[in-house]
Design an enzyme around this catalytic site. Structure first.
Site, PDB file in Angstrom:
ATOM      1  CG  ASP A  72      -1.566  10.660   4.097  1.00 61.43           C
ATOM      2  OD1 ASP A  72      -0.363  10.349   4.268  1.00 61.43           O
ATOM      3  OD2 ASP A  72      -1.972  11.191   3.051  1.00 61.43           O
ATOM      4  CG  ASP A  75       2.580   9.684   2.366  1.00 59.19           C
ATOM      5  OD1 ASP A  75       1.925   9.236   3.325  1.00 59.19           O
ATOM      6  OD2 ASP A  75       2.298  10.758   1.806  1.00 59.19           O
ATOM      7  CE1 TYR A 224      -4.487  14.902   2.525  1.00 59.60           C
ATOM      8  CE2 TYR A 224      -2.233  14.508   3.255  1.00 59.60           C
ATOM      9  CZ  TYR A 224      -3.416  14.056   2.683  1.00 59.60           C
ATOM     10  OH  TYR A 224      -3.514  12.749   2.268  1.00 59.60           O
ATOM     11  CD  GLU A 463      -0.955   8.033  -2.263  1.00 59.69           C
ATOM     12  OE1 GLU A 463      -0.152   8.053  -1.312  1.00 59.69           O
ATOM     13  OE2 GLU A 463      -1.071   8.975  -3.081  1.00 59.69           O
TER      14      GLU A 463
END
Length: 485
Positions: A72, A75, A224, A463
């Site tokens: 995603d 990571d 999430y 990120e």
């Protein structure tokens, strides 16, 4: 009430003018980014060559093949909830603006969609079960290692009738249905396969209602969590199934269940589908002669517009001095991209019917919506106080130290020996630029004062995520064809 609005007053915006952007170049790079996020055995046509095969045995712990799909962000976990939203919006980008992409970019965009849908077909192959996450998030986040070297647990987390997850299942159904539209003309058999599976997955989501946040607990939260409830995904999924199948029962489902929603018309993202849903709904209605029972949906789409415009008395976003939209929570750049994407689509529908929007006495023409969306895109590409592109690899000045394991660690070509769990820590702590350029990645962005530290430690700013890039693909395709709207 059909809406929740917060009046915050007006803000003054400062824009940086005179910068000409190459939207076509940015489009190519925004699509290329997805190749850097691929999991599994990479195809022979892989263009981002510093990435190699990874997680090829995903699913083997439970005897299934779950290789493929996307990481995603920075990571190495495959979180299906944001991945499915990414796929839905990337498909929507192609549906709306694929004709403006050009043959090669459209081809690569469809490849990016198919990389996700092939994985979702695997994740939903067993009736009554949907695999919704691969990778222990705690083990993964404790390590800074390349996806090619992963040695943390590749645990599989699933939902079923006893552990429901309506939001992630319904979003997966939406992704499959939207993608079936993308492939309908070019690959009819694959399109039918996607739609048939979407129907089954949606039925499972609807029959076994519940949140995966409750069923899977700390394995998905705080990463999430579903904060907005699963009802918006159910209606969103039904609407995409209606668009893909043209079956009236899905339209009836939308009409009969939309009352479940809280009508948070200013929200659109991987968790909350309200604004996107009302734009998608309005997109299918005749704005000049809509039946009275459909007027509330159009009103909600209008009020979505009013939550964003700086001059609207009912806006509920903030703007930085340089003009970037801000909303609370997580990586900010997801908001200006997704909200601008929805604005642009609704603007096109308003133009079709020669109609504007009224925001508490302020008249708004569709061109103003396009102007606002373009301002957000231009800010991201470098029209900002720092004259910095927040898309890696675009322009002369862009983030060098993004929070991304694969980008920040030497490639397998440069460092063939494995880097263990903590072997990458010195690279994370280094002040040196990342050795691998993750071309097209859009980072979380500057703070509300337009300052950007370019620091891996500040992951909310540095990120990149797939769900930032997905709507940007559609935005850039439009502005490539309409650079001076």
């Amino acid at each position: 009430m059909f809406w929740i609005l917060l009046c915050l007053g007006l803000v003054m915006l400062v824009t940086v003018d005179g910068i000409q952007h190459d939207y076509g170049d940015a489009l190519k790079k925004s699509i290329l980014f997805f190749e850097g996020q691929r999991s599994g055995k990479l195809p022979h046509y892989q263009r981002m060559r510093w990435r190699k095969d990874s997680a090829v045995n995903d699913g083997s712990l439970i005897g299934v093949d779950l290789s493929g799909g996307y990481y995603d962000a920075g990571d190495n976990v495959k979180f299906n909830f944001p991945m499915a939203f990414t796929t839905t919006v990337l498909s929507w980008s192609v549906i709306e603006f694929g004709g403006s992409m050009g043959r090669h970019d459209l081809h690569h965009a469809k490849e990016a969609i198919r990389w996700a849908t092939d994985y979702f077909l695997k994740a939903t192959a067993q009736p009554g079960v949907v695999h919704v996450q691969v990778g222990d998030p705690y083990g993964d986040h404790n390590c800074w290692e390349r996806p090619e070297d992963m040695d943390t647990p590749r645990s599989v987390y699933s939902i079923d009738a006893t552990k429901p997850g309506s939001e992630v299942a319904a979003e997966t159904a939406a992704a499959l249905a939207a993608a079936s539209i993308v492939f309908k003309a070019s690959d009819k058999l694959y399109s039918k396969w996607l739609l048939d599976r979407a129907i089954k997955v949606f039925e499972f989501a609807d029959q076994h209602r519940g949140s995966y946040s409750d069923s899977l607990g700390h394995w998905v939260c705080p990463f999430y969590c579903d904060f907005s409830g699963y009802e918006d995904e159910l209606v969103w999924g039904a609407m995409w199934l209606y668009k893909a199948s043209n079956k009236k029962n899905y339209w009836d489902y939308v009409v009969n269940n939309i009352h479940m929603l809280e009508y948070n018309v200013g929200e659109f993202g991987w968790d909350d589908k309200h604004a996107g849903l009302f734009v998608l709904l309005a997109r299918d209605l005749d704005l000049s002669a809509a039946r009275p029972e459909f007027q509330p949906y159009i009103q909600c789409a209008d009020e979505f517009v009013c939550t964003l415009l700086p001059e609207s008395p009912t806006k509920n976003v903030e703007y930085s001095p340089g003009g970037l939209m801000f909303k609370a929570g997580g990586s900010n750049m997801q908001h200006p991209t997704t909200l601008s994407f929805a604005l642009l689509i609704y603007a096109g529908h308003l133009i079709k019917y020669n109609r504007g929007v009224q925001c508490s006495g302020v008249s708004v023409a569709p061109s103003r919506l396009i102007q606002l969306a373009k301002g957000q895109v231009d800010y991201i590409l470098g029209s900002n106080p720092l004259n910095m592109s927040y898309m890696v690899g675009y322009g002369d000045k862009f983030p060098q130290r993004i929070h991304h394991r694969g980008s920040s660690l030497p490639s397998v070509d440069a460092h063939p020996e494995p880097l263990g769990c903590h072997g990458g820590t010195p690279y994370f702590q280094s002040l040196n630029p990342n050795p691998n350029v993750l071309v097209g990645a859009i980072v979380g962005g500057p703070n509300i004062s337009d300052a950007y530290a370019d620091d891996r430690w500040l992951f909310r700013e540095s990120e990149p995520t797939t769900y930032i890039n997905a709507p940007m693909v559609g935005l850039l395709a439009y502005f490539k064809a309409n650079p001076s709207p």
